[in-house]
Design a protein around this motif. Structure first.
Motif, PDB file in Angstrom:
ATOM      1  N   ASN A 203      -1.068  -3.647 -15.636  1.00 19.92           N
ATOM      2  CA  ASN A 203      -0.586  -2.322 -15.281  1.00 19.92           C
ATOM      3  C   ASN A 203      -1.168  -1.292 -16.239  1.00 19.92           C
ATOM      4  N   TYR A 204      -1.460  -0.110 -15.706  1.00 24.45           N
ATOM      5  CA  TYR A 204      -1.884   1.004 -16.546  1.00 24.45           C
ATOM      6  C   TYR A 204      -0.947   2.183 -16.294  1.00 24.45           C
ATOM      7  N   GLU A 205      -0.584   2.827 -17.373  1.00 26.51           N
ATOM      8  CA  GLU A 205       0.352   3.947 -17.302  1.00 26.51           C
ATOM      9  C   GLU A 205      -0.396   5.267 -17.363  1.00 26.51           C
ATOM     10  N   VAL A 206       0.023   6.217 -16.521  1.00 22.63           N
ATOM     11  CA  VAL A 206      -0.538   7.564 -16.588  1.00 22.63           C
ATOM     12  C   VAL A 206      -0.069   8.204 -17.886  1.00 22.63           C
ATOM     13  N   TYR A 215      -7.990  11.867 -15.690  1.00 27.34           N
ATOM     14  CA  TYR A 215      -6.717  11.194 -15.919  1.00 27.34           C
ATOM     15  C   TYR A 215      -6.959  10.068 -16.922  1.00 27.34           C
ATOM     16  N   ARG A 216      -6.378  10.207 -18.112  1.00 29.75           N
ATOM     17  CA  ARG A 216      -6.479   9.144 -19.107  1.00 29.75           C
ATOM     18  C   ARG A 216      -5.296   8.196 -18.920  1.00 29.75           C
ATOM     19  N   LEU A 217      -5.603   6.910 -18.797  1.00 31.19           N
ATOM     20  CA  LEU A 217      -4.580   5.892 -18.596  1.00 31.19           C
ATOM     21  C   LEU A 217      -4.400   5.097 -19.879  1.00 31.19           C
ATOM     22  N   SER A 218      -3.236   4.445 -20.022  1.00 28.17           N
ATOM     23  CA  SER A 218      -2.992   3.621 -21.206  1.00 28.17           C
ATOM     24  C   SER A 218      -2.519   2.245 -20.765  1.00 28.17           C
ATOM     25  N   GLY A 219      -3.002   1.232 -21.457  1.00 26.95           N
ATOM     26  CA  GLY A 219      -2.654  -0.150 -21.149  1.00 26.95           C
ATOM     27  C   GLY A 219      -3.493  -1.091 -21.991  1.00 26.95           C
ATOM     28  N   ILE A 282       3.101   4.146 -13.099  1.00 25.27           N
ATOM     29  CA  ILE A 282       2.266   2.962 -13.261  1.00 25.27           C
ATOM     30  C   ILE A 282       1.225   2.879 -12.137  1.00 25.27           C
ATOM     31  N   VAL A 283       0.009   2.480 -12.521  1.00 19.57           N
ATOM     32  CA  VAL A 283      -1.095   2.307 -11.582  1.00 19.57           C
ATOM     33  C   VAL A 283      -1.681   0.917 -11.782  1.00 19.57           C
ATOM     34  N   THR A 284      -2.015   0.237 -10.681  1.00 18.24           N
ATOM     35  CA  THR A 284      -2.749  -1.021 -10.755  1.00 18.24           C
ATOM     36  C   THR A 284      -4.022  -0.892  -9.925  1.00 18.24           C
ATOM     37  N   PHE A 285      -4.983  -1.776 -10.192  1.00 24.06           N
ATOM     38  CA  PHE A 285      -6.279  -1.698  -9.537  1.00 24.06           C
ATOM     39  C   PHE A 285      -6.612  -3.015  -8.841  1.00 24.06           C
TER      40      PHE A 285
END
Length: 306
Positions: A203-206, A215-219, A282-285
């Motif tokens: 998972n990556y968080e906005v 948009y920088r993501l964190s994970g 949360i974003v997933t790819f």
């Protein structure tokens, strides 16, 4: 005939479909962050798909109409009110002279789009009215400024009400879990199998660091075997991996070239969905084939453009 801007909100920009054909000069495309919502707003009113609209980020915009017209609101639910009566997005509304249209704080999503019959009358710069603050280009003043209190937004009056509602299947839930398809980029092979698995299974968080540039993501960080690359052109939706391993998704006001390795690229519609997510979501790819992205876009274009 016009709207008077009583409160410009946190960030309200004039956008059309963007400024094409100038990236070789270092001028980015601009245009709406969420193309799905933008084009549907014009479609609901029977406008040209390219007609200028307002992109309202975080809300707080307040306008007063000086003539009768109809408007369409799509995208985020920013707690809009017409003469202090709550109204919903993804619909059209008839306005009379003296009516007040106001937006509150985000309820679902981040960016709403406000279209008026015929579009807003704005002088174009390099073939587009789209606002790019960094380049001091476009918008009402032509110098890239967002709307400000006292601005006047001109339009052609339209007395006959337009009553339309977007089909339910077109309306996204911006609070729902978001899985985005990623097409391999030029430097995809520089990420090992393990690094790619990390990217696609975590998972990556906005983060708080989001704007129209990126948009920088964190994970969980991922690494390329490349220290850097020769600067090259950057597409909308490209996913750069800088030295800290945290993905950055490049958006509409991105720089035109960059030198970080790219693991992949989102489709324009996928990047639009990301643009509606707020910090903490949360974003997933998942892996996506270019052919699937093309089919998705062709189906969308068939609905919007006929």
């Amino acid at each position: 005939m016009s709207f008077n801007v009583i409160n410009p909100g946190m960030l309200t920009l004039i956008e059309d479909s963007g400024r094409q054909g100038f990236q070789h000069l270092g001028i980015t495309t601009g245009g709406p962050m969420d193309e799905h919502a933008f084009y549907w707003a014009n479609r609901l009113l029977g406008n040209s798909p390219d007609a200028s609209q307002l992109e309202i980020t975080f809300g707080q915009l307040q306008l007063v109409a000086n003539a009768a017209t109809s408007v369409a609101i799509t995208g985020a639910d920013l707690a809009a009110r017409l003469n202090d009566k709550p109204i919903q997005p993804w619909c059209t509304y008839a306005l009379k002279k003296g009516d007040t249209l106001a937006f509150g704080a985000p309820v679902n999503g981040l960016r709403a789009y406000l279209a008026v019959v015929g579009g807003f009358q704005v002088e174009e710069k390099l073939g587009s009215a789209s606002t790019v603050k960094r380049e001091q280009l476009g918008g009402l003043s032509g110098n890239g400024d967002p709307l400000k209190k006292g601005d006047v937004l001109h339009f052609t009056p339209h007395a006959e009400p337009i009553v339309q509602r977007a089909p339910k299947w077109t309306i996204p839930d911006y609070n729902a879990p978001l899985e985005l398809g990623v097409m391999p980029a030029y430097q995809n092979a520089s990420f090992s199998h393990d690094e790619q698995m990390t990217f696609f299974t975590n998972n990556y968080e906005v983060s708080q660091n989001i704007d129209r540039m990126g948009y920088r993501l964190s994970g969980t960080p991922i690494k390329s075997c490349l220290d850097g690359i020769i600067s090259e052109g950057i597409a909308f939706g490209a996913i750069q991996i800088p030295n800290d391993g945290q993905p950055i998704v490049l958006m509409k006001d991105r720089q035109t070239i960059g030198g970080y390795p790219k693991i992949g690229c989102l489709s324009s519609l996928g990047a639009g969905q990301l643009s509606q997510r707020q910090p903490g979501q949360i974003v997933t790819f998942t892996s996506m084939d270019v052919a699937d992205a093309e089919v998705e876009r062709r189906l969308f274009n068939r609905v919007i453009f006929g």
